[in-house]
Design a protein around this motif. Sequence first.
Motif, PDB file in Angstrom:
ATOM      1  N   ALA A  34       0.834  -1.205   0.000  1.00  0.00           N
ATOM      2  CA  ALA A  34       0.000   0.000   0.000  1.00  0.00           C
ATOM      3  C   ALA A  34       0.865   1.251   0.000  1.00  0.00           C
ATOM      4  O   ALA A  34       0.562   2.232  -0.697  1.00  0.00           O
ATOM      5  CB  ALA A  34      -0.927  -0.011   1.215  1.00  0.00           C
ATOM      6  N   HIS A  35       1.939   1.238   0.761  1.00  0.00           N
ATOM      7  CA  HIS A  35       2.868   2.370   0.834  1.00  0.00           C
ATOM      8  C   HIS A  35       3.483   2.638  -0.541  1.00  0.00           C
ATOM      9  O   HIS A  35       3.500   3.782  -1.019  1.00  0.00           O
ATOM     10  CB  HIS A  35       3.939   2.061   1.877  1.00  0.00           C
ATOM     11  N   THR A  38       0.911   3.978  -2.989  1.00  0.00           N
ATOM     12  CA  THR A  38       0.568   5.369  -2.674  1.00  0.00           C
ATOM     13  C   THR A  38       1.633   6.320  -3.208  1.00  0.00           C
ATOM     14  O   THR A  38       1.315   7.356  -3.797  1.00  0.00           O
ATOM     15  CB  THR A  38       0.387   5.556  -1.155  1.00  0.00           C
ATOM     16  N   ARG A  39       2.896   5.979  -3.030  1.00  0.00           N
ATOM     17  CA  ARG A  39       3.989   6.813  -3.567  1.00  0.00           C
ATOM     18  C   ARG A  39       3.851   6.969  -5.081  1.00  0.00           C
ATOM     19  O   ARG A  39       3.940   8.064  -5.619  1.00  0.00           O
ATOM     20  CB  ARG A  39       5.348   6.193  -3.263  1.00  0.00           C
ATOM     21  N   PHE A  41       1.143   6.505  -6.921  1.00  0.00           N
ATOM     22  CA  PHE A  41      -0.077   7.253  -7.216  1.00  0.00           C
ATOM     23  C   PHE A  41       0.164   8.751  -7.090  1.00  0.00           C
ATOM     24  O   PHE A  41      -0.219   9.527  -7.967  1.00  0.00           O
ATOM     25  CB  PHE A  41      -1.207   6.822  -6.281  1.00  0.00           C
ATOM     26  N   LEU A  42       0.788   9.177  -5.999  1.00  0.00           N
ATOM     27  CA  LEU A  42       1.031  10.608  -5.790  1.00  0.00           C
ATOM     28  C   LEU A  42       1.943  11.169  -6.869  1.00  0.00           C
ATOM     29  O   LEU A  42       1.701  12.268  -7.380  1.00  0.00           O
ATOM     30  CB  LEU A  42       1.631  10.856  -4.401  1.00  0.00           C
ATOM     31  N   ALA A  59       0.191  11.693   3.970  1.00  0.00           N
ATOM     32  CA  ALA A  59      -0.629  10.742   3.213  1.00  0.00           C
ATOM     33  C   ALA A  59      -0.085   9.323   3.356  1.00  0.00           C
ATOM     34  O   ALA A  59      -0.853   8.376   3.558  1.00  0.00           O
ATOM     35  CB  ALA A  59      -0.690  11.149   1.741  1.00  0.00           C
ATOM     36  N   LEU A  60       1.221   9.169   3.291  1.00  0.00           N
ATOM     37  CA  LEU A  60       1.819   7.841   3.437  1.00  0.00           C
ATOM     38  C   LEU A  60       1.573   7.272   4.831  1.00  0.00           C
ATOM     39  O   LEU A  60       1.285   6.081   4.984  1.00  0.00           O
ATOM     40  CB  LEU A  60       3.320   7.907   3.141  1.00  0.00           C
ATOM     41  N   VAL A  63      -2.184   6.217   5.116  1.00  0.00           N
ATOM     42  CA  VAL A  63      -2.398   4.955   4.400  1.00  0.00           C
ATOM     43  C   VAL A  63      -1.842   3.790   5.206  1.00  0.00           C
ATOM     44  O   VAL A  63      -2.526   2.771   5.406  1.00  0.00           O
ATOM     45  CB  VAL A  63      -1.765   5.005   2.994  1.00  0.00           C
ATOM     46  N   LEU A  80      -7.513  -0.690  -0.603  1.00  0.00           N
ATOM     47  CA  LEU A  80      -7.133   0.711  -0.457  1.00  0.00           C
ATOM     48  C   LEU A  80      -7.609   1.470  -1.677  1.00  0.00           C
ATOM     49  O   LEU A  80      -7.404   1.022  -2.807  1.00  0.00           O
ATOM     50  CB  LEU A  80      -5.610   0.833  -0.341  1.00  0.00           C
ATOM     51  N   LEU A  82      -7.514   5.522  -3.250  1.00  0.00           N
ATOM     52  CA  LEU A  82      -7.013   6.893  -3.131  1.00  0.00           C
ATOM     53  C   LEU A  82      -7.547   7.705  -4.286  1.00  0.00           C
ATOM     54  O   LEU A  82      -7.696   7.199  -5.400  1.00  0.00           O
ATOM     55  CB  LEU A  82      -5.484   6.921  -3.218  1.00  0.00           C
ATOM     56  N   VAL A  91      -8.483   9.109   1.287  1.00  0.00           N
ATOM     57  CA  VAL A  91      -8.018   7.749   1.549  1.00  0.00           C
ATOM     58  C   VAL A  91      -9.212   6.953   2.056  1.00  0.00           C
ATOM     59  O   VAL A  91      -9.938   7.405   2.945  1.00  0.00           O
ATOM     60  CB  VAL A  91      -6.900   7.741   2.627  1.00  0.00           C
TER      61      VAL A  91
END
Length: 149
Positions: A34-35, A38-39, A41-42, A59-60, A63, A80, A82, A91
């Motif tokens: 997930a981490h 997320t990176r 995605f951002l 945000a990290l 999450v 998850l 986002l 989130v």
Amino acid sequence: MTDPNDAGGTPYAIEGGVPLMLPLDGAPGSVKAAHAATRTFLDRALPGRAIGRTMAVDALLVVAELVANACRHAPGPCRLSLRVSRQGIDVAVEDTGPGRLLPGMDGRRPDGAGRVGYGLMIVGRLTRGIRVEPRPHGKVVRACVPWSA
């Protein structure tokens, strides 16, 4: 699992407005996956917009805490989601755990009502609050990391 597009707020037209939806098995490694997602995605969703290191770290952390709680307290898989909205980074983590609200889920320490983990307290402080939405087969936990000033 339900559609994360009902999270509130109006999404920017980024990557066609498509949010990240990442199914996780709830096993060890889910938080790390997930981490990493997320990176990515951002980086992809906001290529021309510097969101600031603080907001990205917030945000990290949000999450990681929400996914860790789903893996720890709910049996089975989770998901998850986002998306970028006018309010910030939305989130949502959907899991199979009970959808009841627990003391302190708003990010504040309950007064004599029991204990709440520090992770949710931190999430509550970094976001616009935590919402828990019961579903027929679990719940969705939502939080929005606001745009940095």
